[in-house]
Design a protein around this motif. Sequence first.
Motif, PDB file in Angstrom:
ATOM      1  N   UNK A 176       8.122   3.136   5.009  1.00  0.00           N
ATOM      2  CA  UNK A 176       9.494   2.766   4.636  1.00  0.00           C
ATOM      3  C   UNK A 176      10.408   3.986   4.646  1.00  0.00           C
ATOM      4  N   UNK A 177       9.851   5.148   4.323  1.00  0.00           N
ATOM      5  CA  UNK A 177      10.633   6.386   4.349  1.00  0.00           C
ATOM      6  C   UNK A 177      10.756   6.979   5.754  1.00  0.00           C
ATOM      7  N   UNK A 178      10.017   6.433   6.717  1.00  0.00           N
ATOM      8  CA  UNK A 178      10.079   6.968   8.073  1.00  0.00           C
ATOM      9  C   UNK A 178       9.166   8.155   8.296  1.00  0.00           C
ATOM     10  N   UNK A 179       8.107   8.284   7.491  1.00  0.00           N
ATOM     11  CA  UNK A 179       7.199   9.426   7.581  1.00  0.00           C
ATOM     12  C   UNK A 179       5.921   9.106   8.335  1.00  0.00           C
ATOM     13  N   UNK A 180       5.858   7.936   8.968  1.00  0.00           N
ATOM     14  CA  UNK A 180       4.688   7.565   9.749  1.00  0.00           C
ATOM     15  C   UNK A 180       5.053   7.532  11.229  1.00  0.00           C
ATOM     16  N   UNK A 181       4.070   7.672  12.130  1.00  0.00           N
ATOM     17  CA  UNK A 181       4.377   7.721  13.561  1.00  0.00           C
ATOM     18  C   UNK A 181       4.991   6.420  14.069  1.00  0.00           C
ATOM     19  N   UNK A 182       5.863   6.550  15.040  1.00  0.00           N
ATOM     20  CA  UNK A 182       6.426   5.380  15.708  1.00  0.00           C
ATOM     21  C   UNK A 182       5.404   4.835  16.698  1.00  0.00           C
ATOM     22  N   UNK A 183       5.122   3.550  16.609  1.00  0.00           N
ATOM     23  CA  UNK A 183       4.105   2.931  17.449  1.00  0.00           C
ATOM     24  C   UNK A 183       4.726   2.390  18.733  1.00  0.00           C
ATOM     25  N   UNK A 188       0.843  -1.197   0.000  1.00  0.00           N
ATOM     26  CA  UNK A 188       0.000   0.000   0.000  1.00  0.00           C
ATOM     27  C   UNK A 188       0.878   1.247   0.000  1.00  0.00           C
ATOM     28  N   UNK A 189       0.233   2.387  -0.221  1.00  0.00           N
ATOM     29  CA  UNK A 189       0.954   3.662  -0.180  1.00  0.00           C
ATOM     30  C   UNK A 189       1.444   3.960   1.227  1.00  0.00           C
ATOM     31  N   UNK A 190       0.702   3.508   2.247  1.00  0.00           N
ATOM     32  CA  UNK A 190       1.133   3.738   3.622  1.00  0.00           C
ATOM     33  C   UNK A 190       2.416   2.962   3.915  1.00  0.00           C
ATOM     34  N   UNK A 191       2.543   1.767   3.363  1.00  0.00           N
ATOM     35  CA  UNK A 191       3.783   1.001   3.537  1.00  0.00           C
ATOM     36  C   UNK A 191       4.961   1.755   2.931  1.00  0.00           C
ATOM     37  N   UNK A 192       4.718   2.404   1.804  1.00  0.00           N
ATOM     38  CA  UNK A 192       5.776   3.166   1.142  1.00  0.00           C
ATOM     39  C   UNK A 192       6.196   4.352   2.002  1.00  0.00           C
ATOM     40  N   UNK A 193       5.209   5.065   2.576  1.00  0.00           N
ATOM     41  CA  UNK A 193       5.514   6.199   3.446  1.00  0.00           C
ATOM     42  C   UNK A 193       6.197   5.736   4.729  1.00  0.00           C
ATOM     43  N   UNK A 236       2.830   9.158  -0.619  1.00  0.00           N
ATOM     44  CA  UNK A 236       1.757   8.250  -1.045  1.00  0.00           C
ATOM     45  C   UNK A 236       1.355   8.512  -2.500  1.00  0.00           C
ATOM     46  N   UNK A 237       1.361   9.779  -2.891  1.00  0.00           N
ATOM     47  CA  UNK A 237       1.043  10.113  -4.280  1.00  0.00           C
ATOM     48  C   UNK A 237       2.110   9.573  -5.227  1.00  0.00           C
TER      49      UNK A 237
END
Length: 267
Positions: free
Chosen positions: A172-179, A165-170, A246-247
Motif C-alpha cells: 500500500x505504501x509502494x515499497x514492493x516491486x511492480x509486477x 498481512x504486513x506485505x499488503x501494508x508495505x 512490516x514491523x
Amino acid sequence: PAYVKPYVKRNKTDVADAEAICEAVTRPTMRFVPVKTAEQQAASMILRTREMLMKQRSQTANALRAHMAELGIIAGKGMASIAKLLVLLLDEKDNRIPGAARFALIQFAEQIELLTTRIEKLDREILVAVRQDPDARRLMSIPGVGPLIAATVRTSVSDARSFTTARDFAAWMGLTPRAQSSGGKERLGAISKRGNRQLRTLLIVGATSIIKLAKRGLKVPLWIRTMLQRRPVKVVSVALANKIARTIWALLVKGGIYQAPAAMLKS
C-alpha cells in the motif's frame, strides 16, 4: 476513482459515472477508503504544512547557494553549508560580495531563518502529540522510526487491521516491486511508488540513516550487512524501509514494542 473507471460504459456522463459507482461498490473485492476523523485531518494538516515549509526552505537555500556560486563562493549541499554562507553574507568586510548583491541575498537569509523558526515550532507540536499517543510511542521503539514517521503513520493509517498481512501494508505504501507478469512468466521491476508518498519517503530516509550508522559500527541484522556487500546502498535502504513498514504493521495489529533479533544482539 481508478477502480470505478473500468465500469464506465462507453461515453462518460454523470449517469454513466453514477451507474459505474453503484456497480463498483457491489464487487466483493472492491477496496474502500476509511473515513478519517476530524482529529486525524487536523494532525495531517500539520504534517503537510511542515512538508510545504521544508520545500520552501530548500528552494530558498538552493537559490542562495546558486547566487553565491556566481560570485565564486561555493558551498556544499545541506543546511550546515548554508549556515556557513549566512556567516559570510553578514560579514560586511568580505569584498567578494557587492553591496547590491548583499542586500538582495540577505532577503534570502532572512527568509531561511523565518522558515526554520516555523518548522521548529511545528516539530515541537508534532513531538507533543506523539508523546500523548501510546501507539505512536510504541512505534518509536523501532530503529529508524522517529516522531515524524510515527505521527505520519497515525494520521495516515486509520486501522492497520484493514490490511490482511504486513506485505499488503508495505505494498500500500509502494515499497514492493511492480509486477509485470504474462504467459506464466513473472517479472518484478522497481518499487511501485504507490500510496502515501510522504510516508514512503520518510521510511526510506529513516532506513538510510540506519545504514549510515551501520557503516560506523552500529549493530544491524546479518541480512543488511550481507546485502550491502552485493547491492547498492539505495536498494538496501528500500529493502530496510519495507522491513520497517512490516514491523509497524505488526506493532499496530499485535501490540507490544520492538524487540531486536537475538542474532543481532549476540553479534
